[in-house]
Design a protein around this motif. Structure first.
Motif, PDB file in Angstrom:
ATOM      1  N   ALA A 222     116.532  86.937  16.715  1.00  0.00           N
ATOM      2  CA  ALA A 222     117.348  86.074  17.566  1.00  0.00           C
ATOM      3  C   ALA A 222     117.409  84.624  17.088  1.00  0.00           C
ATOM      4  CB  ALA A 222     116.844  86.140  19.006  1.00  0.00           C
ATOM      5  N   PRO A 223     116.340  84.043  16.517  1.00  0.00           N
ATOM      6  CA  PRO A 223     116.463  82.658  16.031  1.00  0.00           C
ATOM      7  C   PRO A 223     117.584  82.467  15.022  1.00  0.00           C
ATOM      8  CG  PRO A 223     114.158  83.272  16.141  1.00  0.00           C
ATOM      9  CD  PRO A 223     114.946  84.514  16.432  1.00  0.00           C
TER      10      PRO A 223
ATOM     11  N   GLY B  68     121.468  85.156  21.205  1.00  0.00           N
ATOM     12  CA  GLY B  68     120.106  84.957  20.720  1.00  0.00           C
ATOM     13  C   GLY B  68     119.144  84.601  21.823  1.00  0.00           C
ATOM     14  N   PHE B  69     119.543  83.687  22.706  1.00  0.00           N
ATOM     15  CA  PHE B  69     118.669  83.289  23.805  1.00  0.00           C
ATOM     16  C   PHE B  69     118.383  84.450  24.760  1.00  0.00           C
ATOM     17  CE2 PHE B  69     120.250  78.825  22.989  1.00  0.00           C
ATOM     18  CZ  PHE B  69     119.015  78.351  22.560  1.00  0.00           C
ATOM     19  N   VAL B  70     119.411  85.251  25.048  1.00  0.00           N
ATOM     20  CA  VAL B  70     119.233  86.356  25.995  1.00  0.00           C
ATOM     21  C   VAL B  70     118.471  87.506  25.349  1.00  0.00           C
ATOM     22  CG1 VAL B  70     120.445  88.067  27.395  1.00  0.00           C
ATOM     23  CG2 VAL B  70     121.258  85.713  27.337  1.00  0.00           C
TER      24      VAL B  70
ATOM     25  N   LEU C 252     108.806  79.899  17.821  1.00  0.00           N
ATOM     26  CA  LEU C 252     108.416  79.484  16.479  1.00  0.00           C
ATOM     27  C   LEU C 252     109.520  79.791  15.475  1.00  0.00           C
ATOM     28  CD1 LEU C 252     104.648  80.543  16.272  1.00  0.00           C
ATOM     29  CD2 LEU C 252     105.596  78.244  16.558  1.00  0.00           C
ATOM     30  N   GLY C 253     110.191  80.924  15.662  1.00  0.00           N
ATOM     31  CA  GLY C 253     111.276  81.275  14.760  1.00  0.00           C
ATOM     32  C   GLY C 253     112.426  80.280  14.842  1.00  0.00           C
ATOM     33  N   VAL C 254     112.771  79.837  16.051  1.00  0.00           N
ATOM     34  CA  VAL C 254     113.835  78.840  16.202  1.00  0.00           C
ATOM     35  C   VAL C 254     113.444  77.531  15.528  1.00  0.00           C
ATOM     36  CG1 VAL C 254     115.092  77.433  17.874  1.00  0.00           C
ATOM     37  CG2 VAL C 254     114.752  79.864  18.310  1.00  0.00           C
ATOM     38  N   LEU C 255     112.217  77.097  15.759  1.00  0.00           N
ATOM     39  CA  LEU C 255     111.769  75.847  15.145  1.00  0.00           C
ATOM     40  C   LEU C 255     111.753  75.950  13.624  1.00  0.00           C
ATOM     41  CD1 LEU C 255     108.809  74.970  17.549  1.00  0.00           C
ATOM     42  CD2 LEU C 255     111.097  73.981  17.527  1.00  0.00           C
ATOM     43  N   LEU C 256     111.308  77.092  13.129  1.00  0.00           N
ATOM     44  CA  LEU C 256     111.251  77.283  11.689  1.00  0.00           C
ATOM     45  C   LEU C 256     112.649  77.313  11.088  1.00  0.00           C
ATOM     46  CD1 LEU C 256     109.518  77.967   9.162  1.00  0.00           C
ATOM     47  CD2 LEU C 256     109.762  80.374   9.791  1.00  0.00           C
ATOM     48  N   THR C 257     113.607  77.891  11.808  1.00  0.00           N
ATOM     49  CA  THR C 257     114.937  78.077  11.263  1.00  0.00           C
ATOM     50  C   THR C 257     115.779  76.809  11.317  1.00  0.00           C
ATOM     51  OG1 THR C 257     114.851  80.379  11.999  1.00  0.00           O
ATOM     52  CG2 THR C 257     116.993  79.536  11.356  1.00  0.00           C
ATOM     53  N   VAL C 258     115.811  76.132  12.435  1.00  0.00           N
ATOM     54  CA  VAL C 258     116.731  75.010  12.600  1.00  0.00           C
ATOM     55  C   VAL C 258     116.183  73.710  12.059  1.00  0.00           C
ATOM     56  CG1 VAL C 258     117.768  76.075  14.604  1.00  0.00           C
ATOM     57  CG2 VAL C 258     115.921  74.443  14.913  1.00  0.00           C
ATOM     58  N   GLY C 259     114.931  73.649  11.670  1.00  0.00           N
ATOM     59  CA  GLY C 259     114.466  72.469  10.949  1.00  0.00           C
ATOM     60  C   GLY C 259     113.655  71.473  11.727  1.00  0.00           C
ATOM     61  N   LEU C 260     112.985  71.877  12.805  1.00  0.00           N
ATOM     62  CA  LEU C 260     112.108  70.968  13.524  1.00  0.00           C
ATOM     63  C   LEU C 260     110.682  71.164  13.046  1.00  0.00           C
ATOM     64  CD1 LEU C 260     113.606  71.362  17.101  1.00  0.00           C
ATOM     65  CD2 LEU C 260     114.078  69.581  15.431  1.00  0.00           C
ATOM     66  N   LEU C 261     109.741  70.388  13.585  1.00  0.00           N
ATOM     67  CA  LEU C 261     108.340  70.542  13.230  1.00  0.00           C
ATOM     68  C   LEU C 261     107.845  71.850  13.822  1.00  0.00           C
ATOM     69  CD1 LEU C 261     107.068  66.914  13.847  1.00  0.00           C
ATOM     70  CD2 LEU C 261     107.689  67.970  11.686  1.00  0.00           C
ATOM     71  N   ALA C 262     107.596  72.838  12.946  1.00  0.00           N
ATOM     72  CA  ALA C 262     107.268  74.168  13.427  1.00  0.00           C
ATOM     73  C   ALA C 262     105.804  74.506  13.224  1.00  0.00           C
ATOM     74  CB  ALA C 262     108.147  75.201  12.725  1.00  0.00           C
ATOM     75  N   VAL C 263     105.380  74.501  11.997  1.00  0.00           N
ATOM     76  CA  VAL C 263     104.008  74.863  11.707  1.00  0.00           C
ATOM     77  C   VAL C 263     103.386  73.800  10.832  1.00  0.00           C
ATOM     78  CG1 VAL C 263     104.319  77.362  11.928  1.00  0.00           C
ATOM     79  CG2 VAL C 263     104.829  76.256   9.779  1.00  0.00           C
ATOM     80  N   VAL C 264     102.112  73.862  10.651  1.00  0.00           N
ATOM     81  CA  VAL C 264     101.411  72.819   9.923  1.00  0.00           C
ATOM     82  C   VAL C 264     101.822  72.788   8.453  1.00  0.00           C
ATOM     83  CG1 VAL C 264      99.144  71.994   9.219  1.00  0.00           C
ATOM     84  CG2 VAL C 264      99.453  72.994  11.484  1.00  0.00           C
ATOM     85  N   LEU C 265     102.020  73.958   7.854  1.00  0.00           N
ATOM     86  CA  LEU C 265     102.285  73.999   6.432  1.00  0.00           C
ATOM     87  C   LEU C 265     103.702  73.571   6.080  1.00  0.00           C
ATOM     88  CD1 LEU C 265     100.515  77.338   5.461  1.00  0.00           C
ATOM     89  CD2 LEU C 265      99.660  75.002   5.234  1.00  0.00           C
ATOM     90  N   LEU C 266     104.642  73.669   7.038  1.00  0.00           N
ATOM     91  CA  LEU C 266     106.023  73.285   6.799  1.00  0.00           C
ATOM     92  C   LEU C 266     106.360  72.115   7.712  1.00  0.00           C
ATOM     93  CD1 LEU C 266     107.727  76.798   6.588  1.00  0.00           C
ATOM     94  CD2 LEU C 266     107.112  75.282   4.714  1.00  0.00           C
TER      95      LEU C 266
ATOM     96  N   ALA D  60     117.007  80.585   3.977  1.00  0.00           N
ATOM     97  CA  ALA D  60     116.225  80.062   5.101  1.00  0.00           C
ATOM     98  C   ALA D  60     116.221  81.024   6.280  1.00  0.00           C
ATOM     99  CB  ALA D  60     116.786  78.700   5.529  1.00  0.00           C
ATOM    100  N   ILE D  61     117.402  81.572   6.636  1.00  0.00           N
ATOM    101  CA  ILE D  61     117.472  82.453   7.795  1.00  0.00           C
ATOM    102  C   ILE D  61     116.719  83.751   7.527  1.00  0.00           C
ATOM    103  CG2 ILE D  61     119.059  83.770   9.245  1.00  0.00           C
ATOM    104  CD1 ILE D  61     121.103  81.563   8.870  1.00  0.00           C
ATOM    105  N   LEU D  62     116.889  84.327   6.342  1.00  0.00           N
ATOM    106  CA  LEU D  62     116.183  85.569   6.019  1.00  0.00           C
ATOM    107  C   LEU D  62     114.678  85.340   5.961  1.00  0.00           C
ATOM    108  CD1 LEU D  62     116.310  88.524   5.262  1.00  0.00           C
ATOM    109  CD2 LEU D  62     116.654  87.855   2.868  1.00  0.00           C
ATOM    110  N   ILE D  63     114.254  84.217   5.386  1.00  0.00           N
ATOM    111  CA  ILE D  63     112.820  83.905   5.343  1.00  0.00           C
ATOM    112  C   ILE D  63     112.264  83.795   6.751  1.00  0.00           C
ATOM    113  CG2 ILE D  63     111.145  82.124   4.722  1.00  0.00           C
ATOM    114  CD1 ILE D  63     112.781  81.587   2.228  1.00  0.00           C
TER     115      ILE D  63
END
Length: 554
Positions: free
Chosen positions: A384-385, A153-155, A191-205, A217-220
């Protein structure tokens, strides 16, 4: 639907139709890159006679094999393990085997490899080898798979890259392509990694989807970041997105081209490259396919919670038999050897437990037979996320490894570490198995090592020493150029390339760093076999093979 439920045991394994469907979509999106990458790898190489495979035909063959064998695996093995042309294996075919013979002969070797794997399964040897692996080492294999797919994923996203030797630094990898994160595509990945693994990603989530255990969660995450990438690509000046560009296509559907199906020769390789060379090539293919599948099957089954109390995979015999049949199908269609994909762990991360998810994944590959960019519009930065998140989930199994027992800790560490550092599942398993046998022998407990592991150990010793073995048997030239071993009676045969190509990363092993620049296919000429050429054909597709080298008498 009750019939499907009973056959696939969806309710019995604690899953649902919705979860299986989401997981099937997720698995497809994480491995859809093979529809682009496999034609690039095979289509950019030339065989001994200067022929190249047509990229449109390769795309059709790749999608067909992935669709059929993924569905067969789901029905026959009832496990959520998708199959497609194996990266690393296709590079061996393109850059090591094809220069020694014609494409027909090279694909015939793949068919032979698949048939031999089926023989190993029918005789029970392959299943015995997998059952002989101790449970702690199987858990280490799962952890190593997690690190490996996280590295993929990282590469794939460009978050990590190899430092060229010209940089004059001792650091083998770096952040981004220049030591820093740059470009809009990188923003999509982060942003995809943050959204997927559960950190503060975007304002609405305020909390990520995975941490909240949101269904899908992964598909979303994949769908959301693909839409973000489409918007960014339309508004910003992005130099490149990699293999796939997130833009709306001009044409939605195109007709498939099945011209490569059945284009293989069963025994032509022996006359072109010699018996010794062919035997060594088939051995390398079998060993790589054998243990890549072992690691993938164990890792994904463990992530899906399908291993029994002894750490065994359900329906293992049928699972392995389908894997051998997939190799045969890949060779018979000129798509290279098909194998189980570690990206199936992304579907397991969504909670899939049965082969019903394979029906969804295989159906999507079936739609890709009509090459529509809508199925390959997802950029690697958006998919990749999911691999990084699944790597996180699989790493949790490291707590089950008995680190206070050094006869387990040493091989487990090597399995976990060598796999991502060498970008090869086979290398990680091989070094771990060798270390396990050595440690047990040193401790005077060699009898605890089952006999299939000793046989596997011998194969790995040959695998790791394949270069000097080839030189001793005369199947390879020394670096100086002279041929080693006793020459054959016909005076030689095709020369073997010995120049050391620089290597770069691929999800299944190192690929030669020669640039992939497949030109536009030349559709004006078609050989009698139905295969298109992308380069002007040589005067003769294959030189005649005289029965004797005697000069004709006058």
């Amino acid at each position: 639907m009750n019939g499907f439920d009973r056959f696939f045991r969806i309710t019995g394994r604690g899953s649902t139709f919705g979860r299986e469907t989401r997981g099937g979509f997720t698995t497809f999106f994480t491995m859809a890159y093979i529809l682009v990458l496999n034609p690039l790898v095979l289509g950019s190489a030339k065989d001994k006679f200067g022929e190249q495979l047509d990229t449109v035909q390769l795309t059709t063959a790749t999608a067909l094999v992935a669709a059929v064998m993924t569905i067969v695996r789901g029905v026959g093995g009832t496990l959520p393990l998708a199959l497609a042309a194996g990266l690393g294996l296709n590079a061996v075919v393109a850059f090591r085997i094809a220069p020694l013979m014609s494409w027909d002969d090279a694909m015939g070797l793949i068919v032979l490899e698949g048939l031999l794997i089926c023989v190993l399964v029918v005789t029970g040897l392959r299943e015995a080898a997998m059952h002989a692996v101790p449970q702690p080492l199987k858990q280490a294999i799962s952890v190593g798979i997690g690190l490996f797919i996280a590295l993929i994923g990282f590469v794939d996203a460009g978050f990590a890259s190899r430092v060229p030797d010209a940089a004059g630094t001792t650091v083998p990898v770096q952040l981004g392509s220049t030591g820093a994160l740059t470009g809009w595509p990188m923003l999509v990945f982060c942003l995809g990694v943050l959204l997927t693994v559960g950190l503060l990603a975007v304002v609405l989530l305020t909390v990520g989807l995975l941490a909240r255990k949101v269904r899908g969660a992964i598909l979303i995450s994949i769908v959301t970041m693909t839409l973000v990438a489409v918007v960014i690509n339309a508004l910003a000046d992005v130099r490149t997105w990699g293999l796939t560009t997130p833009e709306w296509p001009d044409r939605l559907v195109d007709a498939p081209d099945f011209g490569l199906l059945g284009e293989f020769s069963r025994f032509g390789a022996f006359s072109q490259a010699g018996v010794v060379t062919v035997v060594l090539l088939v051995f390398t293919l079998i060993l790589s396919d054998f243990f890549d599948t072992m690691g993938t099957v164990v890792g994904v089954s463990a992530e899906a919670g399908l291993l029994d109390e002894r750490g065994r995979v359900p329906n293992l015999g049928r699972v392995l038999l389908v894997d051998g049949a997939a190799a045969v199908a890949g060779g018979a269609s000129s798509a290279s050897s098909a194998t189980s994909y570690v990206e199936s762990a992304a579907g397991a991360g969504e909670g899939v437990r049965t082969g019903f998810a394979n029906l969804v994944t295989g159906s999507l590959f079936g739609l890709a037979l009509f090459p529509t960019p809508l199925l390959t519009i997802v950029p690697l930065r958006a998919a990749a996320p999911a691999l990084v998140a699944v790597g996180l989930l699989m790493m949790t199994q490291v707590k089950h490894v008995e680190w206070d027992r050094y006869e387990i800790a040493v091989p487990a560490f090597l399995i976990i570490a060598v796999r991502p550092f060498t970008c090869s599942i086979t290398n990680g398993i091989g070094t771990g198995f060798v270390a396990y046998a050595v440690v047990k022998t040193v401790l005077g407990r060699a009898k605890e090592v089952h006999w299939p592991l000793w046989g596997t150990l011998a194969l790995f010793l040959v695998y790791f020493a394949i270069d000097p073995v080839e030189q001793l048997l005369g199947a390879k030239q020394r670096p100086g150029g002279e041929r080693t071993g006793r020459p054959r009676g016909d005076g030689g045969g095709p020369s073997v390339q010995t120049s050391r190509r620089r290597e770069r990363f691929s999800p299944a092993g190192p690929l030669p760093s020669r640039p992939w620049r497949p030109g536009p296919p030349d559709r004006s000429r078609r050989p009698p076999s139905g295969r298109r050429r992308t380069a002007p054909p040589p005067p003769s597709r294959r030189p005649p093979r005289p029965r004797s080298r005697r000069r004709p008498t006058r």
